[in-house]
Write a protein that holds these residues in place. Structure first.
Motif, short mmCIF file in Angstrom:
data_model
loop_
_atom_site.label_atom_id
_atom_site.label_comp_id
_atom_site.label_asym_id
_atom_site.label_seq_id
_atom_site.Cartn_x
_atom_site.Cartn_y
_atom_site.Cartn_z
N UNK A 1 -14.02 55.99 -5.92
CA UNK A 1 -12.81 56.27 -6.70
C UNK A 1 -13.28 56.61 -8.10
N UNK A 2 -13.08 57.86 -8.49
CA UNK A 2 -13.63 58.35 -9.75
C UNK A 2 -12.52 58.45 -10.81
N UNK A 3 -12.92 58.50 -12.07
CA UNK A 3 -11.98 58.69 -13.17
C UNK A 3 -10.90 57.61 -13.20
N UNK A 4 -11.30 56.38 -12.90
CA UNK A 4 -10.29 55.33 -12.78
C UNK A 4 -9.63 55.01 -14.13
N UNK A 5 -10.33 55.37 -15.22
CA UNK A 5 -9.72 55.11 -16.54
C UNK A 5 -8.43 55.90 -16.73
N UNK A 6 -8.22 56.95 -15.91
CA UNK A 6 -6.99 57.73 -16.03
C UNK A 6 -5.78 56.93 -15.56
N UNK A 7 -6.05 55.94 -14.70
CA UNK A 7 -4.98 55.05 -14.22
C UNK A 7 -3.78 55.82 -13.68
N UNK A 8 -4.05 56.80 -12.81
CA UNK A 8 -2.93 57.50 -12.19
C UNK A 8 -2.26 56.57 -11.20
N UNK A 9 -1.05 56.93 -10.85
CA UNK A 9 -0.28 56.12 -9.91
C UNK A 9 -1.03 55.97 -8.59
N UNK A 10 -1.53 57.10 -8.05
CA UNK A 10 -2.21 57.06 -6.76
C UNK A 10 -3.48 56.21 -6.82
N UNK A 11 -4.24 56.31 -7.90
CA UNK A 11 -5.45 55.50 -8.04
C UNK A 11 -5.09 54.01 -8.04
N UNK A 12 -4.07 53.65 -8.78
CA UNK A 12 -3.68 52.25 -8.85
C UNK A 12 -3.22 51.71 -7.50
N UNK A 13 -2.51 52.53 -6.74
CA UNK A 13 -2.07 52.08 -5.42
C UNK A 13 -3.29 51.96 -4.49
N UNK A 14 -4.21 52.91 -4.59
CA UNK A 14 -5.43 52.86 -3.78
C UNK A 14 -6.21 51.57 -4.05
N UNK A 15 -6.26 51.16 -5.30
CA UNK A 15 -6.94 49.91 -5.66
C UNK A 15 -6.43 48.76 -4.79
N UNK A 16 -5.11 48.58 -4.79
CA UNK A 16 -4.51 47.48 -4.05
C UNK A 16 -4.80 47.59 -2.56
N UNK A 17 -4.69 48.81 -2.03
CA UNK A 17 -4.94 49.03 -0.61
C UNK A 17 -6.39 48.75 -0.24
N UNK A 18 -7.29 49.33 -1.06
CA UNK A 18 -8.72 49.22 -0.74
C UNK A 18 -9.18 47.77 -0.76
N UNK A 19 -8.59 46.97 -1.64
CA UNK A 19 -8.97 45.56 -1.66
C UNK A 19 -8.73 44.93 -0.29
N UNK A 20 -7.61 45.29 0.33
CA UNK A 20 -7.29 44.80 1.66
C UNK A 20 -8.24 45.39 2.71
N UNK A 21 -8.44 46.71 2.63
CA UNK A 21 -9.27 47.40 3.62
C UNK A 21 -10.70 46.83 3.61
N UNK A 22 -11.21 46.53 2.42
CA UNK A 22 -12.58 46.02 2.32
C UNK A 22 -12.75 44.70 3.05
N UNK A 23 -11.69 43.89 3.04
CA UNK A 23 -11.75 42.60 3.76
C UNK A 23 -11.81 42.86 5.26
N UNK A 24 -11.00 43.83 5.71
CA UNK A 24 -10.96 44.13 7.15
C UNK A 24 -12.12 44.97 7.65
N UNK A 25 -12.81 45.61 6.72
CA UNK A 25 -13.94 46.46 7.14
C UNK A 25 -15.19 46.14 6.33
#
Ligand code: ADP
Ligand code: MG
Length: 574
Positions: free
Chosen positions: A141-165
């Motif tokens: 996930x690049x350019x996270x300092x931009x804090x776009x809506x999609x990046x922020x939602x991906x953050x929350x999702x990926x935290x979950x996905x990382x636990x499951x994978x």
């Protein structure tokens, strides 16, 4: 490999991230998540994905083995396109093959693709059908300092996905130093790539400027007349303003005669064709005659050039202090792009663009007092200034219903969430218990605003799905009306001929129809002040929407144009 491959390789090896390649690889191998912070231009976006490919040692994807791709997200479409092309060149492969990109309405990747650059919004869309993102082995996930809506939602999702994978790895990359926040959110090690920033001298204006566009043009001309060699980067807010500035700068420089060196003035904004976007990487023009004044490249850009794309050779930055930013008024549900003052962090990034290759100068077209007192320290995360309806639909489709407890880095105000839920309920996308309805499920499949996807889904009932498709497509592309400075009146008259008293939507429909009736004729476009490239893009979008309609058996139909009900039915659907 080609000669060019080796030339580029030498340049690549000089980038700051190469000095920490071993360190990166070690930390990457030992951890599931890594945070990497490095100054813009240090080689994060182009090099790190290639390091990752080397680390996981894949050359091509054998079809049977799906979990093999590397994804690298970008908030901006232009960056995804431009950077993937560059990396394809660096790897000596054809774009769309081993290295590809995917942005809304355009997918340049295939079964052989091992590295895919895509917008954060596209990765979010993929997560809707593939919640564990199984096709990827590494996600960057690049350019996270931009804090776009999609990046922020991906953050929350990926935290979950990382636990499951446990086999999935995540790299989070940022250009700013508030990385500690990301570090604690992800609980991951942080690698810092020291920038090699040369000193940049800052100049403020004595008094506030009444017209920043004029001031910017004057400043560029002044730099060209009296400063030592070095290219110039000017930040403006949008296409029209940028084209206007480019013309004026060229005219003024031409008036200076041969006392000054030649210039190449280049615009950079998101709706520019890829070929034109690539031009910003060309070198400055040579002197007109041997020993004559040196040439200069002048790039006039939106804030794409702030951190997403790095242009080498910039020594002077002109910063009027504005950018077009998404602003949302939750009281009236209205989201709009407004020219508004940038943050101190943004101003700092812009300044940095002047000091990459040698000491530089940054001309801020505002007063020092205004910088100190008026500018916010950081740009507000988009999450806190957006209409959240679309994002909620996406999350619900993925089965995430409990938005109150979703792990947002910066949670939106409960009131904003409630309003978005109300709006979706009003559209019929969710029921009174907050569950996705059948309609909502179909709506979530369209890469459009909920209002627009609702329009499309109901349009067959009103016998006007063909027309609504055209309108949605036209609303999904940039402005199609051209308004050259020299022919504004003629352009306005041409536009008025397409006008319809019932407003913008029907005007756009009329333009699309007329374009088709005139067989997509370039001359017709020219004479009617219509940007043909934009109309072509609309056509492409329309075809993709048609395919989604077909998937859900939504009928394509029209009311007879001569019938009184033609416009009435469209109005009912919109
Ligand atoms: P970062 O992501 O850290 O900001 P990048 O990886 O984008 O850095 O850039 C590294 C280098 O690659 C820069 O010097 C930049 O100018 C160069 N570069 C990137 N894209 C292109 C391109 N399309 N053509 C030529 N050079 C490019
Ligand atoms: Mg980058």
């Amino acid at each position: 490999y080609s000669q060019r491959y080796y030339e580029i390789l030498v340049k690549r090896r000089g980038l700051p991230v190469w000095h920490q390649k071993e360190e990166f690889l070690q930390v990457f191998k030992a951890n599931q998540t890594v945070i990497l912070v490095g100054e813009t231009g240090s080689g994060k976006t182009t090099q790190i994905p290639q390091f990752v490919l080397e680390a996981i040692n894949i050359k091509t994807t054998p079809d049977k083995c799906k979990k093999m791709m590397v994804a690298c997200t970008q908030p901006r479409r232009v960056a995804a396109m431009s950077v993937s092309r560059r990396v394809a060149e660096e790897m000596d492969v054809t774009i769309g093959e081993e290295v590809g990109y995917s942005i809304r309405f355009e997918d340049r990747s295939n079964a052989r693709t091992i590295l895919k650059y895509l917008t954060d919004g596209m990765l979010l869309r993929e997560a809707m059908t593939d919640p564990l993102l199984e096709r990827y082995k590494v996600i960057i996930i690049d350019e996270v300092h931009e804090r776009t809506l999609a990046t922020d939602v991906l953050f929350g999702l990926l935290k979950q996905v990382l636990i499951n994978r446990p086999d999935l790895k995540l790299v989070v990359m940022s250009a700013t130093l508030e990385a500690e926040k990301f570090q604690s959110y992800f609980d991951a090690p942080l690698i810092k790539v020291p920038g090699r920033l040369h000193p940049v001298e800052i100049f403020y204006t004595e008094n506030p400027e009444s017209d920043y566009l004029d001031a910017a043009i004057q400043t560029v001309v002044q730099i060209h007349r009296s400063e030592t060699p070095g290219d110039v980067l000017v930040f403006l807010t949008g296409e029209e303003e940028i084209e206007d500035a480019c013309r004026k700068i060229m005219k003024k420089v031409a008036n200076m005669g041969d006392k000054v060196g030649p210039v190449k003035v280049m615009p950079l904004y998101s709706s520019l064709s890829p070929a034109m976007q690539q031009k910003i990487f060309e070198p400055a023009p040579p002197p007109l005659k041997e020993g004559g004044p040196t040439g200069r490249k002048i790039v006039v850009s939106t804030n794409i050039a702030e951190t997403s794309l790095t242009i080498d050779g910039i020594v002077y930055v002109v910063d009027p202090g504005f950018a077009k930013q998404k602003v949302y008024d939750p009281r009236v549900h209205v989201e709009s792009l407004l020219v508004s003052p940038i943050s101190k962090a943004s101003a700092h990034q812009r300044l940095g663009r002047a000091g990459r290759t040698q000491p530089g100068k940054c001309f801020r077209l505002y007063t020092e007092k205004s910088f100190q007192n008026d500018l916010q320290p950081q740009t507000y995360p988009e999450m806190l200034r957006s209409n959240l309806a679309n994002m909620i639909l996406t999350l619900k489709k993925m089965g995430i219903n409990d938005l109150v407890h979703f792990d947002f880095m910066d949670a939106p105000a409960p009131e904003t969430l409630m309003r978005a839920l109300e709006a979706l309920n009003y559209l019929g996308a969710i029921d009174d218990d907050g569950n996705l309805t059948k309609l909502g499920e179909i709506m979530s499949e369209f890469p459009l605003d909920p209002q627009m996807s609702k329009m499309l889904v109901v349009s067959p009932k009103f016998n006007c799905s063909n027309e609504i498709l055209s309108i949605s497509a036209m609303l999904s592309v940039p402005n199609c009306f051209v308004r050259p400075k020299k022919a504004q009146k003629a352009a306005d008259e041409a536009k008025a001929r397409f006008g319809h008293i019932d407003g913008d939507h029907l005007t756009l429909l009329n333009v699309y129809h007329a374009y088709k009736q005139n067989n997509e004729d370039p001359l017709w476009c020219y004479e009617n002040f219509i940007n043909q490239r934009v109309l072509k893009a609309a056509d492409n979008v329309r075809q993709q929407l048609v395919r989604i309609m077909a998937r859900f058996n939504l009928r394509l139909c029209s009311t007879n144009f001569n019938s009184r009900d033609y416009y009435m039915n469209i109005r009912k659907a919109t």
